[in-house]
Design a protein around this motif. Sequence first.
Motif, mmCIF file in Angstrom:
data_model
loop_
_atom_site.group_PDB
_atom_site.id
_atom_site.type_symbol
_atom_site.label_atom_id
_atom_site.label_comp_id
_atom_site.label_asym_id
_atom_site.label_seq_id
_atom_site.Cartn_x
_atom_site.Cartn_y
_atom_site.Cartn_z
ATOM 1 N N PHE A 171 -23.366 97.881 19.135
ATOM 2 C CA PHE A 171 -24.030 96.709 18.577
ATOM 3 C C PHE A 171 -25.205 97.183 17.721
ATOM 4 C CE2 PHE A 171 -22.617 94.372 22.596
ATOM 5 C CZ PHE A 171 -21.606 93.679 21.949
ATOM 6 N N VAL A 231 -17.654 91.433 12.515
ATOM 7 C CA VAL A 231 -17.332 92.604 13.333
ATOM 8 C C VAL A 231 -16.968 93.735 12.382
ATOM 9 C CG1 VAL A 231 -15.825 93.573 15.106
ATOM 10 C CG2 VAL A 231 -16.547 91.174 15.255
ATOM 11 N N ALA A 288 -17.414 100.782 21.270
ATOM 12 C CA ALA A 288 -18.032 99.739 20.446
ATOM 13 C C ALA A 288 -19.541 99.916 20.475
ATOM 14 C CB ALA A 288 -17.658 98.343 20.943
ATOM 15 N N LEU A 290 -16.848 87.983 22.315
ATOM 16 C CA LEU A 290 -17.700 88.679 23.276
ATOM 17 C C LEU A 290 -17.244 88.378 24.698
ATOM 18 C CD1 LEU A 290 -21.290 88.002 21.832
ATOM 19 C CD2 LEU A 290 -19.959 90.121 21.644
ATOM 20 N N HIS A 338 -16.542 98.011 16.006
ATOM 21 C CA HIS A 338 -15.464 98.368 16.937
ATOM 22 C C HIS A 338 -14.768 99.655 16.486
ATOM 23 C CE1 HIS A 338 -13.418 97.410 20.532
ATOM 24 N NE2 HIS A 338 -13.441 96.093 20.406
ATOM 25 N N VAL A 394 -16.265 93.805 23.424
ATOM 26 C CA VAL A 394 -15.891 93.063 22.208
ATOM 27 C C VAL A 394 -14.371 92.901 22.293
ATOM 28 C CG1 VAL A 394 -15.950 92.978 19.703
ATOM 29 C CG2 VAL A 394 -17.814 94.093 20.957
ATOM 30 N N PRO A 424 -21.500 93.644 15.707
ATOM 31 C CA PRO A 424 -20.717 94.613 16.497
ATOM 32 C C PRO A 424 -19.953 95.559 15.568
ATOM 33 C CG PRO A 424 -20.253 92.317 17.126
ATOM 34 C CD PRO A 424 -20.963 92.282 15.805
#
Length: 416
Positions: free
Chosen positions: A347, A358, A345, A95, A115, A57, A113
């Motif tokens: 998902f 995000v 990170a 991405l 982070h 990411v 996502p």
Amino acid sequence: MHRRVFVRNSALALVTMGLSPSFLRRTVLGMELPRAAKGKVLICLFQRGAADALNVVVPFGERAYYGLRPAIAIAPPSRAAGEAGALDLDGFFGLHPALAPLKPLWDRGLLAPIHAVGSPSATRSHFDAQDYMESATPDNKGTSDGWLNRYLATSGTCEACTPSPFRAVAMTPQTPRVLQGSAPTVAMNSVAEFTVRGGGTQAAQLEALYRTGSADLIHGTGTEMFEAVKMLRAANPQRYQPENGAAYPATQFGQRLLSIAQLIKSGVGLEIAFADVGGWDTHVNQGAATGQLAQRLADFGASIAELATDLGDRMQDVVIVTMSEFGRMARQNGSGGTDHGHAGAMFVIGGSVNGRRVHGRWPGLAPEQLYEGRDLALTTDFRAVFAEVAVKHLGATSLESLFPGCLPGAMPGVLG
């Protein structure tokens, strides 16, 4: 042949057939085989080796990112960068281009996502960090079970659930740490391999032996084992056809996700599925838009995208969570790679996610913002993500049992 010798030899034979001995010991006796309660399924995917979150990411809006990675950074999205540029998500993050198969999931609001997420432990040991993440007890090596097994075993997590031999399945040769514990689980390489291969006569003799003698301790587990094998035979794994035009990669990871889709559709009561994939320890020649990491991501992204395509509307009841034991250093090393770091990170994918966003607080990559002066800093404890999935998706109510000694912080709001 003496009966005791036959039983011993047969048990050894079963091990070679892909049946985990733990399955023989821990399978649940005398049960119906219903669908999972509420029909919800959690799929956990572990990227073993510490995936480089900053190139998965990509924070292309962060100027310091390019200063730290002059040779391996992913270019910002632009016409000049073309297919080598990051796939823009929100004007700041993108991405990796090899994850293009996941971009449609973002566009549909199915991909979220997170982070700067990971373990608060400072360890840079793969073994320890994986153990801490799968047990959900950072810096505590004394935990005997995995957090998903605690979920399965703990009263008050999902009281409406009716146990099934296939409630929790790992597509791995051995039971992974996250599923180890007192609750029954199954580990297999694939649905197609989960069978007795001894041939018609041998299998029939073995089954007949297991079905005799009600006082025999082996009798119950053996009966259940054959019922389970028959159940998967009925699913006809060799003739499984993915739906909606899905075409899984021919890789081991892709085929394991195909098996998970098959189990979900077979109605065998699957609630928890697990698979892992290695190759993320990119100390040398990591590459940028192409190269070693890009190849890993291409398989990873395509396999997940095909799984979502295959499941179609079933994704409304499915949540996929990806994880890796830690991230990698913010600055590239002298070998064109990245060394062990800290935050990473994740998902979260599914019909109930708060997608097109995000999640997590971005800490920045300026020197004073880095963890120990070298790594992406942690702003979200991975247990907060696990807790949100357990509560909002699986219906868990006893977080104290799932995360002993330390309740997770605020949930990141990744699920609706």
